[in-house]
Scaffold this active site. Structure first.
Site: not given
Lengths: 72, 265
Positions: B107, B194, B216
């Protein structure tokens, strides 16, 4: 034998004496790291795991020893 | 019924030749400890996890390591370039990751300064070019800019991962129209990466047609991370089902659900 008996190396930004002939494998063992769980860069070039035993450290070498940690 | 079940089992997505059933990719950062990390990832059902590459702590070489808790044989590790601000740093970091892990799928994220940590696209292009040249398969975090996304795909990136809102903001998906434009034109997987704050945000990403969602903080910073991991798993599945089912058309007026005929008089 070369004259690598004296000198300093840098490991993860910390200066460290190089007391005698030492390989990457020897350094990892001296620190207490499992070579299977880390990766090593010497003077900005990867040291393949298969070359740990054969790669001799020289005075002035700069090493980065990294592992995976949590990240997003 | 059997047909539906088998269609579910076949509903995989593929990136760089690797197929995944779970459409939830989770980060492994910001947890209380490694036990909680492991429990949350297990509950999320994720098959791919992002990880960071950092110097080992030389003064504590026996400290527990991530792979003792999150088995790289069970989960596909996706090493990231978080904290790298130049192409050279990104390439060095991922070469180390490749040596530590033994795979090429990574990534890429090149971020601008705080407080926004917005994707630095000139830096991202430069790093993507260097990484692809070096044999990496690059999943790339990027701005929600269709031209930038297309250029990254043309360069050879294997997945396009635009943000839905700033990293760690939990603001939810602020740009559904822009994401739709990117999804529509892309021939490689698109992941929203995100911005997700809660389960409904992840479902929206999937309903838009994303191939997967990457998050996350939404799990790690929930009051009960393991429970939120379960919520995210369910939300991604629900959103994917809804996308495949095709939503009903929107209309401005009401349309009764019960027949108007046969009313008693």
């Amino acid at each position: 034998m070369n004259d690598a008996g004296m000198g300093m190396i840098t490991v993860n930004g910390e200066a460290r004496p190089l007391d005698g002939p030492m390989t990457v494998a020897g350094l990892l063992a001296a620190i207490g790291l499992d070579g299977r769980k880390v990766a090593v860069e010497r003077n900005e070039a990867i040291v393949p795991r298969s070359a740990y035993e054969a790669t001799r450290l020289e005075p002035g070498d700069s090493l980065e020893i990294v592992h995976f940690i949590g990240g997003g | 019924m059997d047909q539906v079940v088998s269609a579910d089992m076949d509903d995989t997505w593929t990136v760089a030749g690797r197929s995944f059933r779970s459409r939830l990719v989770v980060g492994t950062g910001r947890y209380k400890d490694l036990e909680e990390t492991a429990a949350a990832i297990e509950a999320s059902g994720a098959e791919m996890v992002t990880v960071a590459v950092r110097r080992v702590n030389l003064s504590d070489p026996k400290a527990p390591m991530l792979q003792d808790f999150v088995d790289p044989k069970k989960y596909t590790y996706l090493p990231n370039t978080a904290g790298c601000h130049t192409a050279n740093e990104a390439v060095r970091t991922l070469r180390l990751a490749r040596e530590a892990g033994g795979w090429n799928l990574v990534k890429l994220e090149v971020l601008g300064p705080p407080p926004h940590l917005y994707p630095d696209m000139p830096g991202t292009f430069e790093a993507a070019e260097a990484l692809i040249k070096d044999g990496f398969e690059v999943m790339v975090y990027c701005a929600d800019d269709p031209l930038a996304a297309h250029r990254l795909e043309q360069m050879g990136c294997v997945a396009i991962m635009p943000l839905g809102a700033p990293i760690g903001s939990g603001l939810g998906i602020q740009n559904p129209a822009m994401l739709s434009l990117i999804i529509e034109q892309a021939k490689v997987p698109v992941l929203v990466d995100a911005g997700v704050g809660t389960a409904s945000d992840a479902a929206i990403g999937m309903e838009l047609g994303c191939d997967a969602v990457l998050l996350n903080s939404a799990i790690a910073h929930a009051r009960e991370p393991v429970l939120m991991a379960r919520a995210m798993k369910a939300a991604v599945e629900a959103g994917r089902f809804a996308y495949r089912a095709g939503r009903m058309p929107r209309r401005m007026g009401a349309d009764p659900s019960s027949p108007l005929g046969g009313l008693i008089r």
